[in-house]
Design a protein around this motif. Structure first.
Motif, PDB file in Angstrom:
ATOM      1  N   VAL A   1       0.787  -1.276   0.155  1.00 11.92           N
ATOM      2  CA  VAL A   1      -0.446   0.028   0.400  1.00 11.92           C
ATOM      3  C   VAL A   1       0.915   0.980  -0.206  1.00 11.92           C
ATOM      4  CG1 VAL A   1      -1.749   1.313   1.023  1.00 11.92           C
ATOM      5  CG2 VAL A   1      -1.581  -1.314   1.728  1.00 11.92           C
ATOM      6  N   GLY A   2       0.571   2.442  -0.729  1.00 10.27           N
ATOM      7  CA  GLY A   2       1.660   3.173  -0.815  1.00 10.27           C
ATOM      8  C   GLY A   2       0.670   4.537  -0.713  1.00 10.27           C
ATOM      9  N   ALA A   3       1.147   5.057   0.432  1.00  9.67           N
ATOM     10  CA  ALA A   3       0.350   6.551   1.145  1.00  9.67           C
ATOM     11  C   ALA A   3       1.380   7.850   1.554  1.00  9.67           C
ATOM     12  CB  ALA A   3      -0.562   6.065   1.561  1.00  9.67           C
ATOM     13  N   ARG A   4       1.027   8.551   1.198  1.00 10.28           N
ATOM     14  CA  ARG A   4       2.017   9.581   2.064  1.00 10.28           C
ATOM     15  C   ARG A   4       1.652  10.044   3.518  1.00 10.28           C
ATOM     16  NH1 ARG A   4       4.835  12.529  -1.929  1.00 10.28           N
ATOM     17  NH2 ARG A   4       3.731  12.714  -4.365  1.00 10.28           N
ATOM     18  N   GLU A   5       0.806   9.043   3.708  1.00 11.91           N
ATOM     19  CA  GLU A   5       0.439   9.642   5.291  1.00 11.91           C
ATOM     20  C   GLU A   5      -0.490   8.747   5.693  1.00 11.91           C
ATOM     21  OE1 GLU A   5      -0.453  12.789   9.161  1.00 11.91           O
ATOM     22  OE2 GLU A   5      -0.454  13.321   6.937  1.00 11.91           O
ATOM     23  N   VAL A   6      -0.464   7.956   6.750  1.00 15.70           N
ATOM     24  CA  VAL A   6      -1.787   6.711   8.006  1.00 15.70           C
ATOM     25  C   VAL A   6      -1.839   7.585   8.913  1.00 15.70           C
ATOM     26  CG1 VAL A   6      -2.585   4.807   7.990  1.00 15.70           C
ATOM     27  CG2 VAL A   6      -0.767   5.058   5.962  1.00 15.70           C
ATOM     28  N   VAL A   7      -3.280   7.509   8.883  1.00 15.70           N
ATOM     29  CA  VAL A   7      -3.787   8.311  10.323  1.00 15.70           C
ATOM     30  C   VAL A   7      -4.496   6.659  10.760  1.00 15.70           C
ATOM     31  CG1 VAL A   7      -5.375  10.100  11.346  1.00 15.70           C
ATOM     32  CG2 VAL A   7      -3.824  11.071   9.510  1.00 15.70           C
ATOM     33  N   VAL A   8      -3.898   7.037  12.121  1.00  9.83           N
ATOM     34  CA  VAL A   8      -4.829   5.620  12.599  1.00  9.83           C
ATOM     35  C   VAL A   8      -5.399   6.250  14.321  1.00  9.83           C
ATOM     36  CG1 VAL A   8      -4.376   3.780  13.914  1.00  9.83           C
ATOM     37  CG2 VAL A   8      -3.394   4.139  12.040  1.00  9.83           C
ATOM     38  N   GLU A   9      -6.544   6.382  13.777  1.00  5.83           N
ATOM     39  CA  GLU A   9      -7.616   6.828  14.910  1.00  5.83           C
ATOM     40  C   GLU A   9      -7.744   5.631  16.157  1.00  5.83           C
ATOM     41  OE1 GLU A   9     -11.197   8.105  13.335  1.00  5.83           O
ATOM     42  OE2 GLU A   9     -10.291   9.918  12.499  1.00  5.83           O
TER      43      GLU A   9
ATOM     44  N   ILE B   1       0.695  -7.294  12.865  1.00  5.21           N
ATOM     45  CA  ILE B   1       0.254  -5.528  14.079  1.00  5.21           C
ATOM     46  C   ILE B   1      -0.944  -4.467  14.023  1.00  5.21           C
ATOM     47  CG2 ILE B   1       2.185  -3.754  14.590  1.00  5.21           C
ATOM     48  CD1 ILE B   1       4.439  -5.483  12.854  1.00  5.21           C
ATOM     49  N   PRO B   2      -1.554  -5.230  15.172  1.00  9.89           N
ATOM     50  CA  PRO B   2      -2.117  -3.314  14.871  1.00  9.89           C
ATOM     51  C   PRO B   2      -1.807  -2.308  15.650  1.00  9.89           C
ATOM     52  CG  PRO B   2      -2.413  -4.986  16.858  1.00  9.89           C
ATOM     53  CD  PRO B   2      -0.855  -5.453  15.984  1.00  9.89           C
ATOM     54  N   LEU B   3      -1.632  -1.893  14.275  1.00 10.37           N
ATOM     55  CA  LEU B   3      -0.931  -0.385  14.162  1.00 10.37           C
ATOM     56  C   LEU B   3      -0.795   0.864  15.668  1.00 10.37           C
ATOM     57  CD1 LEU B   3      -0.332   0.561  10.780  1.00 10.37           C
ATOM     58  CD2 LEU B   3       1.305  -0.413  11.928  1.00 10.37           C
ATOM     59  N   GLY B   4      -2.163   1.234  15.583  1.00  9.79           N
ATOM     60  CA  GLY B   4      -2.143   1.910  16.734  1.00  9.79           C
ATOM     61  C   GLY B   4      -2.374   1.569  17.651  1.00  9.79           C
ATOM     62  N   LYS B   5      -2.865   0.239  18.548  1.00 12.75           N
ATOM     63  CA  LYS B   5      -2.277  -0.598  19.429  1.00 12.75           C
ATOM     64  C   LYS B   5      -0.749   0.092  20.389  1.00 12.75           C
ATOM     65  CE  LYS B   5      -3.000  -4.443  22.590  1.00 12.75           C
ATOM     66  NZ  LYS B   5      -3.769  -6.025  22.800  1.00 12.75           N
TER      67      LYS B   5
ATOM     68  N   LEU C   1       5.419   3.730  21.887  1.00 13.59           N
ATOM     69  CA  LEU C   1       5.603   4.928  22.914  1.00 13.59           C
ATOM     70  C   LEU C   1       5.765   4.385  24.494  1.00 13.59           C
ATOM     71  CD1 LEU C   1       5.399   8.048  23.123  1.00 13.59           C
ATOM     72  CD2 LEU C   1       2.765   7.709  23.705  1.00 13.59           C
ATOM     73  N   GLN C   2       4.597   3.802  25.034  1.00 14.43           N
ATOM     74  CA  GLN C   2       4.691   3.185  26.947  1.00 14.43           C
ATOM     75  C   GLN C   2       6.378   3.029  26.979  1.00 14.43           C
ATOM     76  OE1 GLN C   2       2.980   0.135  28.655  1.00 14.43           O
ATOM     77  NE2 GLN C   2       3.408   0.037  30.099  1.00 14.43           N
TER      78      GLN C   2
END
Length: 243
Positions: free
Chosen positions: A139-147, A192-196, A202-203
């Protein structure tokens, strides 16, 4: 002679099809029209004489349906032009009618050009599993936003118990990966669940920051103690030299 023959044929046609009307604009009827069927269920219905499949055109005050499927309407597909209703804009919709007789909306194209998919979508694959969208390939994208919610700032709260480095070392030695981070085997089997995953990473970064800050405090204390020992040592050396 030619005019008389045309008149006779015209009378025969109109007599055989009394429900049809002609005017200056053409030929029309207010009745249903069937081809290969004597009992059309739609404004226009064409039935295959081989497999019983049907092609039908419906129309009402709001919608126009183009149906393709079985002639008894037990299953098939509807391509629908949905007119305005209750403030909704016009749209082109694809509906499926399954073997249970349930109408299912697959997708909708609005006048704005926006397309909405209501069922699972597969690109390069028909097996979507439990996913709404499955893609076989990159998948090609300039930006992916995961809410999402549940970010890891709780690490910086006063009541957070930071694991000791000894316990971290023990867990790694036993399991081969960080606690709360999936193993290579888990990633291979489940992805991999990206958001989680971003939250968990980060933790670990925030915990690492706290370890560094703690080490920095200890280093500053040691520097003060060393400086104090230096002063004390100098004083002792001065006393010895005077004696």
């Amino acid at each position: 002679m030619k005019s008389l023959l045309f008149y006779i044929l015209s009378l025969s046609f109109i007599s055989a099809t009394a429900q049809w009307t002609t005017n200056s604009n053409g030929l029309y009827t207010s009745q249903k029209v069937g081809i290969n069927t004597t009992s059309p269920k739609a404004s226009l219905e064409i039935v295959s004489t081989v497999n019983g499949k049907s092609l039908s055109l419906y129309g009402n005050n709001r919608d126009i349906d183009f149906y393709m499927g079985h002639s008894n309407y037990s299953y098939g597909y509807y391509l629908r032009y949905a007119g305005t209703k209750s403030g909704n804009e016009n749209s082109l919709e694809l509906w499926t009618n399954n073997l249970e007789g349930t109408d299912i909306l697959s997708y909708k194209i609005k006048q704005t050009g926006n397309i909405s998919f209501y069922q699972k979508v597969g690109i390069g694959t028909e097996d979507t599993g439990s996913h709404k969208l499955a893609i076989e390939g990159s998948v090609g994208a300039r930006e992916v936003v995961v809410e999402g919610d549940g970010w890891s700032d709780f690490v910086f709260e006063e009541n957070y118990e930071l694991p000791s480095l000894d316990s971290v070392q023990s867990y790694i030695a036993k399991n081969g990966h960080l606690k709360d981070i999936p193993s290579a085997k888990d990633i291979k089997n489940n992805g991999i669940p990206l958001g989680k995953m971003d939250s968990k990473l980060l933790q670990k970064i925030e915990e690492l920051t706290l370890y560094i800050l703690e080490l920095n405090d200890n280093l500053k204390k040691q520097e003060k103690e060393i400086e104090s020992l230096k002063i004390e040592n100098n004083n002792i050396q001065n006393l010895i030299s005077k004696n």
